[in-house]
Design an enzyme around this catalytic site. Structure first.
Site, PDB file in Angstrom:
ATOM      1  N   GLU A  37       1.080  -1.333  -0.372  1.00  0.00           N
ATOM      2  CA  GLU A  37      -0.354  -0.086  -0.230  1.00  0.00           C
ATOM      3  C   GLU A  37       1.069   1.144  -0.280  1.00  0.00           C
ATOM      4  OE1 GLU A  37      -3.493   0.403  -0.615  1.00  0.00           O
ATOM      5  OE2 GLU A  37      -3.207   2.616   0.538  1.00  0.00           O
ATOM      6  N   LYS A 123      16.627 -11.118  -1.340  1.00  0.00           N
ATOM      7  CA  LYS A 123      15.837  -9.413  -0.951  1.00  0.00           C
ATOM      8  C   LYS A 123      15.788 -10.317  -0.033  1.00  0.00           C
ATOM      9  CE  LYS A 123      14.432  -5.161  -2.255  1.00  0.00           C
ATOM     10  NZ  LYS A 123      14.641  -5.051  -1.004  1.00  0.00           N
ATOM     11  N   LYS A 348      10.916  -8.317  -6.829  1.00  0.00           N
ATOM     12  CA  LYS A 348       9.775  -8.892  -6.439  1.00  0.00           C
ATOM     13  C   LYS A 348       9.365  -9.920  -6.082  1.00  0.00           C
ATOM     14  CE  LYS A 348      10.025  -4.708  -3.878  1.00  0.00           C
ATOM     15  NZ  LYS A 348       9.173  -3.932  -2.331  1.00  0.00           N
ATOM     16  N   CYS A 445     -28.468 -25.457  10.584  1.00  0.00           N
ATOM     17  CA  CYS A 445     -29.034 -26.298  10.860  1.00  0.00           C
ATOM     18  C   CYS A 445     -30.257 -25.997  12.330  1.00  0.00           C
ATOM     19  CB  CYS A 445     -29.396 -27.474  11.449  1.00  0.00           C
ATOM     20  SG  CYS A 445     -28.165 -27.430  12.845  1.00  0.00           S
TER      21      CYS A 445
HETATM   22  S1  IVH Z   1      22.195  -4.295  -2.271  1.00  0.00           S
HETATM   23  C1  IVH Z   1      24.211  -0.999  -3.407  1.00  0.00           C
HETATM   24  N1  IVH Z   1      21.789  -7.004  -1.340  1.00  0.00           N
HETATM   25  O1  IVH Z   1      16.697  -4.100  -0.078  1.00  0.00           O
HETATM   26  C2  IVH Z   1      23.181  -1.863  -3.775  1.00  0.00           C
HETATM   27  N2  IVH Z   1      20.355  -4.856  -0.810  1.00  0.00           N
HETATM   28  O2  IVH Z   1      16.864  -0.284  -1.392  1.00  0.00           O
HETATM   29  C3  IVH Z   1      22.962  -1.833  -1.969  1.00  0.00           C
HETATM   30  N3  IVH Z   1      18.203  -6.084   0.816  1.00  0.00           N
HETATM   31  O3  IVH Z   1      17.046  -1.336   1.578  1.00  0.00           O
HETATM   32  C4  IVH Z   1      21.462  -2.944  -1.672  1.00  0.00           C
HETATM   33  N4  IVH Z   1      18.625  -8.074   0.443  1.00  0.00           N
HETATM   34  O4  IVH Z   1      18.813  -3.311   2.800  1.00  0.00           O
HETATM   35  C5  IVH Z   1      21.262  -5.408  -1.386  1.00  0.00           C
HETATM   36  N5  IVH Z   1      20.934  -8.745  -1.156  1.00  0.00           N
HETATM   37  C6  IVH Z   1      21.072  -8.194  -1.175  1.00  0.00           C
HETATM   38  C7  IVH Z   1      19.082  -6.645  -0.459  1.00  0.00           C
HETATM   39  C8  IVH Z   1      20.000  -5.752  -0.587  1.00  0.00           C
HETATM   40  C9  IVH Z   1      17.558  -7.325   0.692  1.00  0.00           C
HETATM   41  C10 IVH Z   1      17.969  -4.240   0.809  1.00  0.00           C
HETATM   42  C11 IVH Z   1      18.602  -3.151   1.316  1.00  0.00           C
HETATM   43  C12 IVH Z   1      17.852  -2.415   1.265  1.00  0.00           C
HETATM   44  C13 IVH Z   1      17.308  -2.711   0.018  1.00  0.00           C
HETATM   45  C14 IVH Z   1      17.629  -2.243  -1.603  1.00  0.00           C
END
Ligand code: IVH
Length: 706
Positions: A37, A123, A348, A445
């Site tokens: 959201e 991620k 995502k 019922c």
């Molecule tokens: S790289 C230069 N790798 O996603 C790139 N970020 O907007 C820097 N995140 O809040 C981030 N898993 O905390 C990277 N494998 C991953 C990640 C990751 C989660 C999060 C990160 C940040 C957001 C990126």
């Protein structure tokens, strides 16, 4: 909204909403709406500002990367800014394809050039953290904040066992990568900033909320439960009191570096991102085992799909995957746009939480009379499907969540799990919304519903007098895993019961063509098909029959155990509670439930009539106590087997005495894996549990039968 809005009004309104939600999220750690959201509002504002650049203000939430530092924490200026990553669309292949196309173009690669090498990562759904080591010692941990300035949370981060307080002096990444600089010892850099994600594992989150619930029940003030693991992790990291943080189990994954300066022995000269990850691993940081080096768009798509399938089985939440160009020289060439690197994107998955409204709360009647309150929702696309119902489980749960008709609620659907109402958005509640109360009679019922001492559920006392229970009982008997009447589906059962043609199970076997064709939309051809499948079900097995009777607490596995133990139906029907207790896995509640069922004359009558209608099975000898080759062992099935269905493989293992479980643990004796086996297979390998393919299973079974 009735008055037409000018773009400028709309922008101001969106900004205000975003500020409000950002405050709840970042400062109070108590978001009232799901991320999806927030993203929707954010994207709407971004689009509006793109179309009307004159509306852009410096304080717009679109001009900032994260939240503001809390006053109560010391602030930290990051030596190198903590960036965010651009997000590609949710669609399967196109996100990866678009990224690869862009990278190839920017690196001026032609059609004949080789595929680009990427590192594909998870991620993680936690919060970004920068850990600063000076001369190998952890000196500071900081949140991302707005990307430039974060909060000093060192006192709390020190409580995370997975984070090394000191780097090993002579780490080496031997064997981590083939022939790389990691084959030599890794010097500890003078300054090393490790970037990664702090998160809470799902099991730790559940346990924490359980403890929080008992605290609330015990009347402790100021305690609350957490909406999701990320929210709980954020709350723990931003605790001012580290002893409280220490009670909230956090974990960490490293995924990158910030500032690095060489020591006297020279600095790490990584040439690829993967090498850097392996160095982090060698220094003792957790790096996700799912991380892979892949090639080209096809490699990225494949990773996205594989992780998508494994997502729900992971022990922690992820909201997507991240693709990074592997070669650091190429990363430098690609550079940055504003706050985002051009060499990385996040891809995502469909959000597992969404907002919708409750249109009604209905009571559903189950096979055993259990009454379940169900929220009827305005259709919403969540976790990859359109959801219109969400269970509220029982009266206590519905009360605890205080869901009311008209409420805006957060709905969650993860994997195959039944959709759930997570929480109510209280600031959107109508002033006259009525508290939900459970009616004390069956909605179908009208028999009284009772809730027994110590039970969570109300049950309709109508028994087979209740048409809802009768329908469920018939469907259960006809189920694929019970006597299997293939063409007797829920629509047909509904019609048959409503028309009064089928009142009890034996009536199914008395159905004739005339009765069937008299039903709505039933042609002679399909009626004959139904009759044929009823006829076919007469030749069954005793475990299927016993399971099909729908005795409370007697599932498929118990039915099998009963048959294995007693051999014959009459022996089961006449067994005393003590005799029943001799059966493996049958405890006092189950034993009593079986006894009660067969003590009722009408149930015995149903069994006799079914036998008289021609239902047959082969009876066996009482096995009482005898053991099978796999008795006491547990197996797990994963992936798609080349020829056997999952049910067939399960039957095969169970016939040999094994139990078939859903997840791999130290107690698993073996795993049977097929194509696209995911995290269960990884786990088995990790724990050194024997893995068979279908051929090995079949060969072994054949050997046992010789
Ligand atoms: S790289 C230069 N790798 O996603 C790139 N970020 O907007 C820097 N995140 O809040 C981030 N898993 O905390 C990277 N494998 C991953 C990640 C990751 C989660 C999060 C990160 C940040 C957001 C990126």
């Amino acid at each position: 909204m009735t008055t037409p809005q000018t773009p400028s009004h709309l922008a101001a309104q969106l900004r205000e909403q975003l500020h409000h939600h950002a405050h709840l999220y970042y400062v109070l750690d108590a978001p009232s709406v799901p991320d999806a959201e927030y993203d929707r509002l954010f994207k709407a504002l971004q689009a509006l500002e793109a179309a009307h650049p004159e509306l852009l203000t410096p304080d717009s939430p679109t001009q900032r990367v994260g939240g503001q530092a809390l006053d109560s924490f010391a602030t930290v200026r990051h030596a190198m800014p903590m960036l965010s990553i651009r997000t590609e669309t949710d669609t399967e292949a196109s996100g990866a394809q678009a990224f690869d196309t862009r990278i190839r173009k920017e690196l001026t690669l032609g059609d004949n050039d080789a595929a680009v090498e990427y590192v594909a990562e998870l991620k993680f759904d936690g919060l970004a953290m920068s850990l600063r080591y000076e001369q190998g010692v952890l000196v500071q941990a900081a949140t991302r904040g707005d990307g430039e300035v974060g909060e000093d949370v060192t006192h709390n981060i020190r409580t995370i066992g997975q984070i090394p307080l000191k780097l090993p002096a002579s780490a080496s990444g031997q064997g981590a990568t083939a022939a790389s600089l990691l084959d030599q010892a890794l010097p500890v850099p003078a300054v090393l900033e490790v970037r990664g994600e702090v998160y809470m594992a799902r099991a730790d989150f559940e346990a924490l909320n359980e403890r929080q619930r008992s605290r609330i029940a015990a009347g402790e003030k100021g305690e609350k439960t957490f909406v999701n693991p990320r929210n709980a992790a954020a709350g723990a990291v931003r605790q001012l009191d580290p002893t409280i943080a220490a009670q909230r189990p956090l974990s960490f994954f490293a995924y990158g570096l910030g500032e690095v300066t060489a020591s006297d022995q020279g600095g790490p000269n990584f040439t690829t991102h993967h090498e850097l990850l392996m160095a982090l691993k060698a220094w003792g940081f957790p790096v996700a085992v799912q991380t892979r080096v892949v090639h080209g768009a096809a490699g990225l798509v494949d990773f996205h799909q594989r992780i998508g399938q494994a997502r729900d089985a992971l022990p922690f939440d992820i909201d997507g995957v991240v693709y990074k160009v592997n070669r650091l020289a190429a990363q430098r060439q690609l550079g940055f746009v504003t706050r985002e690197p051009r060499w990385a994107v996040a891809h995502k998955y469909p959000a597992q939480e969404q907002l919708t409204t409750v249109q009604a709360i209905e009571i559903q009647v189950g096979r055993t009379g259990k009454l379940t309150p169900v929220a009827k929702l305005a259709p919403v696309f969540v976790g990859g499907v359109t959801v219109t119902n969400a269970t509220l489980h029982n009266e206590d749960e519905a009360r605890r969540k205080d869901v009311r008709v008209g409420d805006t609620v957060v709905v969650r659907r993860a994997g195959d799990v039944i959709p759930e109402v997570v929480s109510v958005v209280l600031d959107k509640r109508w002033p006259d919304a009525q508290i939900f109360t459970m009616q004390h009679h069956c909605p179908v019922c009208h028999s009284p519903a009772v809730r027994e001492e110590g039970e969570a559920d109300y049950r309709c006392t109508g028994g087979l007098f209740c048409s809802a229970q009768r329908k469920q009982a018939i469907l259960h008997f006809a189920h694929r895993r019970a006597v299997e009447i293939e063409d007797l589906g829920d629509k047909l059962v509904e019609q048959l019961v409503d028309a009064g043609v089928v009142k009890a199970l034996p009536d199914i076997y008395r159905l004739g063509l005339t009765a069937l064709v008299a039903l709505d939309r039933m042609a002679e051809k399909s009626a004959n098909k139904v009759l044929a499948s009823i006829e076919k079900s007469k030749q069954t097995t005793l475990p299927r029959f016993v399971f099909g009777l729908g005795i409370r607490h007697v599932g498929e596995a118990t039915a099998k155990e009963l048959v294995r133990h007693f051999g014959k139906l009459d022996a089961i029907m006449d067994a005393t509670v003590d005799q029943l207790l001799q059966v493996p896995d049958v405890g006092p509640i189950v034993a009593q439930s079986i006894r009660t069922f067969f003590d009722q004359a009408h149930n015995r009558e149903v069994v006799e009539q079914l036998r008289a209608c021609g239902l047959t099975w082969t009876e066996g000898e009482a096995l009482a106590g005898a053991s099978l080759p796999l008795t006491g062992q547990t197996y797990v099935l994963t992936g798609t087997l080349p020829t056997l269905s999952r049910d067939q493989a399960k039957d095969m293992l169970e016939a040999l005495g094994a139990k078939v479980a859903g997840s791999v643990s130290k107690k698993t004796h073996g795993v049977v894996a097929g194509a696209e086996a995911g995290s269960k297979l990884d786990k088995a390998r990790e724990l050194g549990i024997p893995v068979w393919d279908e051929a090995a299973l079949l060969a072994w079974v054949a050997d046992q039968q010789r």
